[in-house]
Design an enzyme around this catalytic site. Sequence first.
Site, PDB file in Angstrom:
ATOM      1  N   LYS A  40       0.831  -1.214   0.000  1.00 20.91           N
ATOM      2  CA  LYS A  40       0.000   0.000   0.000  1.00 20.91           C
ATOM      3  C   LYS A  40       0.866   1.265   0.000  1.00 20.91           C
ATOM      4  O   LYS A  40       0.638   2.183  -0.797  1.00 20.91           O
ATOM      5  CB  LYS A  40      -0.911  -0.042   1.234  1.00 20.91           C
ATOM      6  CG  LYS A  40      -1.648   1.216   1.554  1.00 20.91           C
ATOM      7  CD  LYS A  40      -2.895   1.381   0.740  1.00 20.91           C
ATOM      8  CE  LYS A  40      -3.551   2.740   1.044  1.00 20.91           C
ATOM      9  NZ  LYS A  40      -4.641   3.035   0.161  1.00 20.91           N
ATOM     10  N   LYS A  65      -0.360  11.442   4.889  1.00 20.19           N
ATOM     11  CA  LYS A  65      -0.203  10.348   5.851  1.00 20.19           C
ATOM     12  C   LYS A  65       0.550   9.181   5.203  1.00 20.19           C
ATOM     13  O   LYS A  65       1.496   8.644   5.768  1.00 20.19           O
ATOM     14  CB  LYS A  65      -1.586   9.891   6.334  1.00 20.19           C
ATOM     15  CG  LYS A  65      -1.539   8.679   7.231  1.00 20.19           C
ATOM     16  CD  LYS A  65      -2.889   8.031   7.417  1.00 20.19           C
ATOM     17  CE  LYS A  65      -2.720   6.596   7.881  1.00 20.19           C
ATOM     18  NZ  LYS A  65      -3.946   5.844   7.973  1.00 20.19           N
TER      19      LYS A  65
HETATM   20  P1  NAD Z   1     -12.283   7.941   9.509  1.00 17.91           P
HETATM   21  O1  NAD Z   1     -11.529   8.902  10.357  1.00 17.91           O
HETATM   22  O2  NAD Z   1     -13.464   8.434   8.724  1.00 17.91           O
HETATM   23  O3  NAD Z   1     -12.795   6.702  10.401  1.00 17.91           O
HETATM   24  C1  NAD Z   1     -12.092   6.132  11.468  1.00 17.91           C
HETATM   25  C2  NAD Z   1     -13.107   5.671  12.510  1.00 17.91           C
HETATM   26  O4  NAD Z   1     -12.412   4.997  13.556  1.00 17.91           O
HETATM   27  C3  NAD Z   1     -13.882   6.824  13.155  1.00 17.91           C
HETATM   28  O5  NAD Z   1     -15.257   6.567  13.081  1.00 17.91           O
HETATM   29  C4  NAD Z   1     -13.380   6.827  14.612  1.00 17.91           C
HETATM   30  O6  NAD Z   1     -14.360   7.247  15.548  1.00 17.91           O
HETATM   31  C5  NAD Z   1     -13.011   5.376  14.796  1.00 17.91           C
HETATM   32  N1  NAD Z   1     -12.054   5.140  15.873  1.00 17.91           N
HETATM   33  C6  NAD Z   1     -10.895   5.801  16.131  1.00 17.91           C
HETATM   34  N2  NAD Z   1     -10.270   5.240  17.189  1.00 17.91           N
HETATM   35  C7  NAD Z   1     -11.042   4.213  17.600  1.00 17.91           C
HETATM   36  C8  NAD Z   1     -10.932   3.250  18.642  1.00 17.91           C
HETATM   37  N3  NAD Z   1      -9.890   3.251  19.482  1.00 17.91           N
HETATM   38  N4  NAD Z   1     -11.913   2.338  18.769  1.00 17.91           N
HETATM   39  C9  NAD Z   1     -12.977   2.328  17.932  1.00 17.91           C
HETATM   40  N5  NAD Z   1     -13.133   3.213  16.915  1.00 17.91           N
HETATM   41  C10 NAD Z   1     -12.176   4.139  16.764  1.00 17.91           C
HETATM   42  O7  NAD Z   1     -11.194   7.297   8.534  1.00 17.91           O
HETATM   43  P2  NAD Z   1     -11.460   6.537   7.131  1.00 17.91           P
HETATM   44  O8  NAD Z   1     -11.452   7.508   6.023  1.00 17.91           O
HETATM   45  O9  NAD Z   1     -12.609   5.620   7.309  1.00 17.91           O
HETATM   46  O10 NAD Z   1     -10.094   5.698   7.005  1.00 17.91           O
HETATM   47  C11 NAD Z   1      -9.846   4.559   7.769  1.00 17.91           C
HETATM   48  C12 NAD Z   1      -8.543   3.951   7.309  1.00 17.91           C
HETATM   49  O11 NAD Z   1      -8.629   3.643   5.916  1.00 17.91           O
HETATM   50  C13 NAD Z   1      -7.330   4.874   7.459  1.00 17.91           C
HETATM   51  O12 NAD Z   1      -6.239   4.119   7.894  1.00 17.91           O
HETATM   52  C14 NAD Z   1      -7.118   5.408   6.052  1.00 17.91           C
HETATM   53  O13 NAD Z   1      -5.760   5.754   5.800  1.00 17.91           O
HETATM   54  C15 NAD Z   1      -7.552   4.222   5.208  1.00 17.91           C
HETATM   55  N6  NAD Z   1      -8.007   4.565   3.858  1.00 17.91           N
HETATM   56  C16 NAD Z   1      -8.873   5.595   3.665  1.00 17.91           C
HETATM   57  C17 NAD Z   1      -9.292   5.891   2.372  1.00 17.91           C
HETATM   58  C18 NAD Z   1     -10.247   7.035   2.123  1.00 17.91           C
HETATM   59  O14 NAD Z   1     -10.412   7.429   0.955  1.00 17.91           O
HETATM   60  N7  NAD Z   1     -10.912   7.569   3.141  1.00 17.91           N
HETATM   61  C19 NAD Z   1      -8.839   5.129   1.281  1.00 17.91           C
HETATM   62  C20 NAD Z   1      -7.991   4.052   1.528  1.00 17.91           C
HETATM   63  C21 NAD Z   1      -7.582   3.772   2.824  1.00 17.91           C
END
Ligand code: NAD
Length: 295
Positions: A171, A246
């Site tokens: 990734k 990030k």
């Molecule tokens: P986001 O911030 O929208 O969601 C993360 C969720 O995790 C939130 O709802 C938060 O409340 C929850 N959370 C945080 N700490 C927690 C804990 N200790 N226990 C339970 N819940 C907890 O982020 P996202 O956009 O959904 O991304 C998630 C992952 O996917 C990241 O690592 C990101 O790099 C990766 N990602 C995102 C995308 C994108 O386009 N958004 C694409 C590929 C990969």
Amino acid sequence: MARIGFIGLGNMGAPMALNLVRAGHALTVFDLTPDRTGKLVAEGAIASETPQGVAEGAEVIITMLPAGREVRAVYGGTGGLVEVAEPGALLIDCSTIDVATAREMAAAAAEAGIAMIDAPVSGGVGGAEAGTLTFMVGGTPDDVMRAQPILAAMGRSIVHAGEAGAGQAAKICNNMILGISMIGVAEAFVLAEKLGLSHQALFDIASASSGQCWSLTTYCPVPGPVPTSPANRGYAPGFTAAMMLKDLELARGAAEANGAHAELGAVAAALYRRFAEGGDAGVDFSGIIRMIRGA
Ligand code: NAD
């Protein structure tokens, strides 16, 4: 159908979990922000008040958390998933995190006799909603095979990259290429503007020449040549500059820790930091052309 626990219901996790519910799996879900569970409960999932509640009776537990810090908090220590998961459970971390944490968590799980794989995704929120994500998976062949039907309900392509941590390695290497290539394409368009060459002319020629790449032909950073690219909607994301920063920082950290020379990766990280910290963290990453044009 499997009993699945799902932790982390943000922009990506919520639609991924919804696709599992719609595929007929029995889901128990948890997020630190309790109102994130509402839509899933309406579709048949059960909300838990703790991560431990999610682990109870779960055959598979999936996490989709922001970064390595949160993954350590949820998996490690007293009451962490490694400790409370049922014997025989499979843990799948889909978050994008540093390779070292992914390897450490998988090793801790193995020591406790629990299977764990890393399965970060590409495809963004659109891919999560449509169930067309690509999963890059690190783990043993047996564990990856076990995960296959679960991941298939959320994605279209599942690639086994190697041992634990290999999914995260794939990734960040991919996204380092993406960050560097987007800056290259953006610089070329800005140079073309200075030279009086039209966007369309550069696109037509470069997309059929050796400058061809995804940042040009699928995600073109100027409006016009690729009507579906974020440039045509004011650089609304898409994939935010903050997310790109990030991933470039993860790549930079991994390069430093492992003695890999990645000078352009470091420059790309510095440029995205300037862009994000200049107030554009929430803008699509292709919007960096605006900073380059103004520089
Ligand atoms: P986001 O911030 O929208 O969601 C993360 C969720 O995790 C939130 O709802 C938060 O409340 C929850 N959370 C945080 N700490 C927690 C804990 N200790 N226990 C339970 N819940 C907890 O982020 P996202 O956009 O959904 O991304 C998630 C992952 O996917 C990241 O690592 C990101 O790099 C990766 N990602 C995102 C995308 C994108 O386009 N958004 C694409 C590929 C990969």
